[in-house]
Structures are given as C-alpha cells and as structure tokens.
Design an enzyme around this catalytic site. Structure first.
Site, PDB file in Angstrom:
ATOM      1  N   ASN A 153       0.815  -1.212   0.000  1.00  0.00           N
ATOM      2  CA  ASN A 153       0.000   0.000   0.000  1.00  0.00           C
ATOM      3  C   ASN A 153       0.855   1.271   0.000  1.00  0.00           C
ATOM      4  O   ASN A 153       2.044   1.221  -0.334  1.00  0.00           O
ATOM      5  CB  ASN A 153      -1.056  -0.010   1.102  1.00  0.00           C
ATOM      6  CG  ASN A 153      -2.338   0.673   0.622  1.00  0.00           C
ATOM      7  OD1 ASN A 153      -2.404   1.896   0.555  1.00  0.00           O
ATOM      8  ND2 ASN A 153      -3.318  -0.119   0.230  1.00  0.00           N
ATOM      9  N   ARG A 154       0.276   2.392   0.382  1.00  0.00           N
ATOM     10  CA  ARG A 154       0.877   3.684   0.080  1.00  0.00           C
ATOM     11  C   ARG A 154       1.682   4.296   1.222  1.00  0.00           C
ATOM     12  O   ARG A 154       1.344   4.122   2.391  1.00  0.00           O
ATOM     13  CB  ARG A 154      -0.221   4.676  -0.327  1.00  0.00           C
ATOM     14  CG  ARG A 154      -0.886   4.276  -1.608  1.00  0.00           C
ATOM     15  CD  ARG A 154      -2.074   5.144  -1.973  1.00  0.00           C
ATOM     16  NE  ARG A 154      -2.626   4.709  -3.257  1.00  0.00           N
ATOM     17  CZ  ARG A 154      -3.411   3.642  -3.401  1.00  0.00           C
ATOM     18  NH1 ARG A 154      -3.770   2.926  -2.362  1.00  0.00           N
ATOM     19  NH2 ARG A 154      -3.829   3.281  -4.599  1.00  0.00           N
ATOM     20  N   HIS A 166       2.989  -0.058  -3.009  1.00  0.00           N
ATOM     21  CA  HIS A 166       3.341  -1.482  -3.164  1.00  0.00           C
ATOM     22  C   HIS A 166       4.829  -1.725  -3.458  1.00  0.00           C
ATOM     23  O   HIS A 166       5.168  -2.530  -4.329  1.00  0.00           O
ATOM     24  CB  HIS A 166       2.492  -2.109  -4.269  1.00  0.00           C
ATOM     25  CG  HIS A 166       1.029  -2.212  -3.936  1.00  0.00           C
ATOM     26  ND1 HIS A 166       0.547  -2.274  -2.650  1.00  0.00           N
ATOM     27  CD2 HIS A 166      -0.072  -2.273  -4.742  1.00  0.00           C
ATOM     28  CE1 HIS A 166      -0.781  -2.384  -2.684  1.00  0.00           C
ATOM     29  NE2 HIS A 166      -1.182  -2.375  -3.931  1.00  0.00           N
ATOM     30  N   HIS A 212      -1.498 -10.063  -3.002  1.00  0.00           N
ATOM     31  CA  HIS A 212      -2.457  -9.259  -3.753  1.00  0.00           C
ATOM     32  C   HIS A 212      -3.317 -10.107  -4.700  1.00  0.00           C
ATOM     33  O   HIS A 212      -3.598  -9.691  -5.824  1.00  0.00           O
ATOM     34  CB  HIS A 212      -1.721  -8.161  -4.513  1.00  0.00           C
ATOM     35  CG  HIS A 212      -2.524  -6.936  -4.786  1.00  0.00           C
ATOM     36  ND1 HIS A 212      -3.681  -6.956  -5.528  1.00  0.00           N
ATOM     37  CD2 HIS A 212      -2.343  -5.648  -4.395  1.00  0.00           C
ATOM     38  CE1 HIS A 212      -4.158  -5.723  -5.599  1.00  0.00           C
ATOM     39  NE2 HIS A 212      -3.379  -4.911  -4.915  1.00  0.00           N
ATOM     40  N   TYR A 262      -6.532 -11.473  -6.488  1.00  0.00           N
ATOM     41  CA  TYR A 262      -7.882 -11.008  -6.775  1.00  0.00           C
ATOM     42  C   TYR A 262      -8.757 -12.242  -6.832  1.00  0.00           C
ATOM     43  O   TYR A 262      -8.563 -13.094  -7.704  1.00  0.00           O
ATOM     44  CB  TYR A 262      -7.960 -10.340  -8.145  1.00  0.00           C
ATOM     45  CG  TYR A 262      -7.285  -9.005  -8.291  1.00  0.00           C
ATOM     46  CD1 TYR A 262      -5.900  -8.872  -8.258  1.00  0.00           C
ATOM     47  CD2 TYR A 262      -8.044  -7.852  -8.538  1.00  0.00           C
ATOM     48  CE1 TYR A 262      -5.288  -7.642  -8.449  1.00  0.00           C
ATOM     49  CE2 TYR A 262      -7.432  -6.623  -8.732  1.00  0.00           C
ATOM     50  CZ  TYR A 262      -6.064  -6.525  -8.686  1.00  0.00           C
ATOM     51  OH  TYR A 262      -5.463  -5.302  -8.878  1.00  0.00           O
ATOM     52  N   ASP A 299     -11.646   0.415  -1.284  1.00  0.00           N
ATOM     53  CA  ASP A 299     -10.182   0.337  -1.405  1.00  0.00           C
ATOM     54  C   ASP A 299      -9.647   0.903  -0.099  1.00  0.00           C
ATOM     55  O   ASP A 299      -8.981   1.927  -0.076  1.00  0.00           O
ATOM     56  CB  ASP A 299      -9.716   1.144  -2.631  1.00  0.00           C
ATOM     57  CG  ASP A 299      -8.253   0.883  -2.978  1.00  0.00           C
ATOM     58  OD1 ASP A 299      -7.598   0.142  -2.221  1.00  0.00           O
ATOM     59  OD2 ASP A 299      -7.788   1.423  -3.996  1.00  0.00           O
ATOM     60  N   GLN A 308      -6.624  -4.520   3.812  1.00  0.00           N
ATOM     61  CA  GLN A 308      -7.158  -3.723   2.713  1.00  0.00           C
ATOM     62  C   GLN A 308      -8.196  -4.569   2.002  1.00  0.00           C
ATOM     63  O   GLN A 308      -7.908  -5.685   1.565  1.00  0.00           O
ATOM     64  CB  GLN A 308      -6.006  -3.363   1.746  1.00  0.00           C
ATOM     65  CG  GLN A 308      -6.385  -2.357   0.666  1.00  0.00           C
ATOM     66  CD  GLN A 308      -6.317  -0.909   1.149  1.00  0.00           C
ATOM     67  OE1 GLN A 308      -5.880  -0.638   2.275  1.00  0.00           O
ATOM     68  NE2 GLN A 308      -6.739   0.026   0.319  1.00  0.00           N
ATOM     69  N   GLU A 363      -6.183  -8.010   1.457  1.00  0.00           N
ATOM     70  CA  GLU A 363      -4.749  -7.834   1.656  1.00  0.00           C
ATOM     71  C   GLU A 363      -4.474  -7.572   3.130  1.00  0.00           C
ATOM     72  O   GLU A 363      -4.434  -6.413   3.561  1.00  0.00           O
ATOM     73  CB  GLU A 363      -4.255  -6.654   0.814  1.00  0.00           C
ATOM     74  CG  GLU A 363      -4.585  -6.746  -0.663  1.00  0.00           C
ATOM     75  CD  GLU A 363      -4.473  -5.392  -1.371  1.00  0.00           C
ATOM     76  OE1 GLU A 363      -3.355  -4.868  -1.474  1.00  0.00           O
ATOM     77  OE2 GLU A 363      -5.510  -4.862  -1.802  1.00  0.00           O
TER      78      GLU A 363
HETATM   79  C1  GLA Z   1      -4.248  -1.896  -3.772  1.00  0.00           C
HETATM   80  C2  GLA Z   1      -4.466  -0.443  -3.676  1.00  0.00           C
HETATM   81  C3  GLA Z   1      -5.325  -0.017  -4.807  1.00  0.00           C
HETATM   82  C4  GLA Z   1      -4.699  -0.383  -6.124  1.00  0.00           C
HETATM   83  C5  GLA Z   1      -4.417  -1.840  -6.173  1.00  0.00           C
HETATM   84  C6  GLA Z   1      -3.644  -2.208  -7.406  1.00  0.00           C
HETATM   85  O1  GLA Z   1      -5.343  -2.622  -3.449  1.00  0.00           O
HETATM   86  O2  GLA Z   1      -5.005  -0.046  -2.453  1.00  0.00           O
HETATM   87  O3  GLA Z   1      -5.540   1.351  -4.751  1.00  0.00           O
HETATM   88  O4  GLA Z   1      -3.506   0.337  -6.275  1.00  0.00           O
HETATM   89  O5  GLA Z   1      -3.692  -2.217  -5.044  1.00  0.00           O
HETATM   90  O6  GLA Z   1      -4.253  -1.791  -8.587  1.00  0.00           O
END
Ligand code: GLA
Length: 346
Positions: free
Chosen positions: A80-81, A106, A176, A178, A246, A283, A311
C-alpha cells in the site's frame, strides 16, 4: 500434499522462472510462480464438485511480466501507500520511488511482485526467498524475506511471511490475489462479512488521514453479511474517493493472534472463502481500477469489479502515523506474519 513444477518462462534478464503446483487430497490445486511469488491459480470445487479457478491472472509468464496489476503477487517491501514516498526513521529521512501520483505504492517501481525469488520445495509446500539490497527502491537495510506457502488437507492455503534486516527499516508484506469465487463475472453479488468495527478513512490520494472511523451506519459496515455491490454506488465520500472499496479495515482481535478477518460467499456456486491473519489490518479492494483493458486467463478482459482483494497488512502510510501500529523492523528482530485463505462450500 503433492508438489510438482515446470518451466514457466524466462525473464528479459535471462532468469528462469518456474511454476509450482500444490495439490491436496480434495483435488484442490494452487499454482505459484517464483516470479513475484505470484499465486497464478487456485482451482477448487464448488457445491456440485465442479472445479474452477477462483483467482485472476494470466496463463503465461509474459502476461504477468507485461501488465502488472499485482495479480496474485507478494507485495513489498511496503504494501500500500506511503505519502510522497517519504518517511523518517531515527532522525534520518528516506525518499522512496514514487509510482502512484506523488505517492509510493506497493514497494515502488520494482517491488517484490516483480523480482525472481529463489524457490525451494518443502514436504508441505513451497518456500521462496529474496534478498532485497540496502537502498533498493530507497529503503534502508539488506532485508532477507522468506515466504512459505502450504496447502492443507482442510483446503487452507497458508502463507507465512518472514523477514530480517541488518539495519533499522520498515516492512509491510502481503499478497495481492484477486478472488472471484464464481470464476467468472463480477464480485458484486458475493456476500461479505468483515470482522472490523472501524476503518482508516483516506484522502483523495488514498492516503489515510489518521482518523480511525467506526463503520457503523456507513457502507463500510460488513459486520453483518452484505453483498459487496449493495452499497458500492452510495453517495459516501470514501466510496467516491476510491471508486468503490479500497480501504484498510481495522480488524477485531489482538494484533499478533491468528484471527478471522473475512468470510466471502458466492451463493450460486456455493463456494466460501474465509481469511484468517495475524495482521492488525486488511485492505479490502473491490477491483475498482480494472477497466477491461487487461485481458487475463483464457482471453477474458478484466472489467471493473472482476475480482476483489483481501490484503492483510499493517495500516497504509504507518511510517508517517505514529498513532498506528509500528512497521519498524530492527536488526536482530524477526518479522513474522501468517495469513490463511480457507476454501469450503455451503
Ligand atoms: C491496492 C491499492 C489499490 C490499487 C491496487 C492495485 O489494493 O489499495 O488502490 O492500487 O492495489 O491496482
């Protein structure tokens, strides 16, 4: 459990990449590649015994190399950020690669999802190891990361994350994948429960504001079961900022204990997935940035909400929020977290 492997391809740097297959006596198969530690497939039975692949991704290594949306990958060094890619540790400031507007996302330009890991087959699974050198993507310290994947007879995919460092640093590892339990379509009708009473609201850049907000009376409340898509279009600032879910949810239970974080159920096929983790947060991402431009397995374009991610992690931007649980790792310490994705039917 049985493990086999085959060649998956060769990277442009000339590294051979393998595809491992873990199978159990229930006929469940998990495919993992040592490129990015990616879970490339999870094939599991539905209520009628029909097997489908319940994760998004690609059929070939080239697919993963060319169009990363972090499908199935290990994310690190920091999932994440991190705002502006900046943080300070013991008075020293560090500047990380920025790859998401002004922010670090990431692990940066070449995070753990884009490196080739050293693989070792174990009797109960697969071990991947990677040495991230001091200064990689701007992070301090030589970090040795180890990921252990195993598949149990009870249909649990267990992922253990370990790391050590030779210099004080920060770390936050997750996966990560999906998921789409129907193996097709969108996840909007999947029924979700999250064991979270609060979440960390974000600003427009999806950076936490520092507030820990109760989910009560908001579309973020999944403490009782709700379809993922039921409130996604609601006029709620947080959903608008992110284009859906998100967000980091603050999990109930002790930070270090293995606790249930989520249950997701797809009513038509009957598949259920439960997520357990030792992490304090998770997340929940509803695949908002998928826009049909990525063509995945078997030629299927991945449209918005084709899959959703669970996540388990420490809170985003923790290094800039002393009030959040710490993500600092010191020399001599062992970073250790476990996440379990358990499959069943109802
Ligand atoms: C995470 C982030 C999202 C996005 C995805 C990848 O879940 O929180 O904002 O960047 O990864 O696309």
């Amino acid at each position: 459990m049985k493990i086999t492997s085959e060649q998956f391809g060769i990277t442009s740097a000339g590294d051979e990449v393998r595809l491992f297959s873990l199978t159990n006596n229930q006929g469940t198969e998990v495919k993992i590649t040592n490129y990015g530690g990616i879970i490339a497939a999870i094939k599991v039975a539905d209520r009628e015994g029909k097997i489908d692949d319940v994760v998004l991704g690609h059929d070939t290594l080239e697919g993963f190399l060319n169009r990363s949306r972090y499908f199935g990958a290990v994310v690190g060094r920091y999932a994440n950020r991190i705002a502006h890619g900046r943080f300070t540790l013991n008075g020293d400031s560090y500047s990380l690669a920025t790859n998401n507007g002004a922010n670090h996302l990431h692990g940066g330009l070449k995070g753990f999802d884009k490196v080739v890991w050293e693989a070792r087959e174990l009797s109960n699974g697969l071990q991947l190891e990677y040495l991230s050198k001091d200064g990689e993507e701007g992070y301090p310290g030589n970090v040795r990361a180890t990921i252990n994947y195993s598949l149990t007879p009870a249909n649990e995919l267990r992922i253990e994350y370990l790391a050590t460092t030779d210099k004080e640093t920060i770390i936050n590892l997750t996966n990560h994948s999906y998921f789409n339990l129907a193996g097709e379509g969108t996840i909007l009708r999947h029924e979700l429960t999250l064991n979270a009473d609060a979440f960390t609201p974000v600003d427009k850049g999806l950076i936490p504001t520092g507030e820990i907000r109760s989910v009560a009376n908001t579309p973020m409340d999944f403490t009782s079961v709700a379809a993922v898509g039921a409130r996604i279009g609601d006029d709620y600032e947080q959903l608008k900022f992110a284009g859906g879910y998100d967000h980091n949810f603050v999990l109930r239970g002790g930070a270090e204990e293995l606790k249930q974080a989520a249950t997701i159920y797809e009513p038509r096929c009957g598949r259920v997935m439960e997520v357990f983790t030792t992490q304090p947060g998770m997340q929940f991402y509803s695949g908002n940035f998928l826009d049909g431009s990525i063509v995945g397995k078997q030629g299927v374009p991945y449209v918005r909400h084709s899959g959703c991610c669970f996540e388990p992690q420490h809170f985003p931007d923790s290094p800039n929020h002393p009030e959040f649980p710490s993500t600092v790792l010191k020399p001599g310490e062992q970073y250790q977290h476990t996440t379990v994705y358990k499959f069943s039917v109802r």
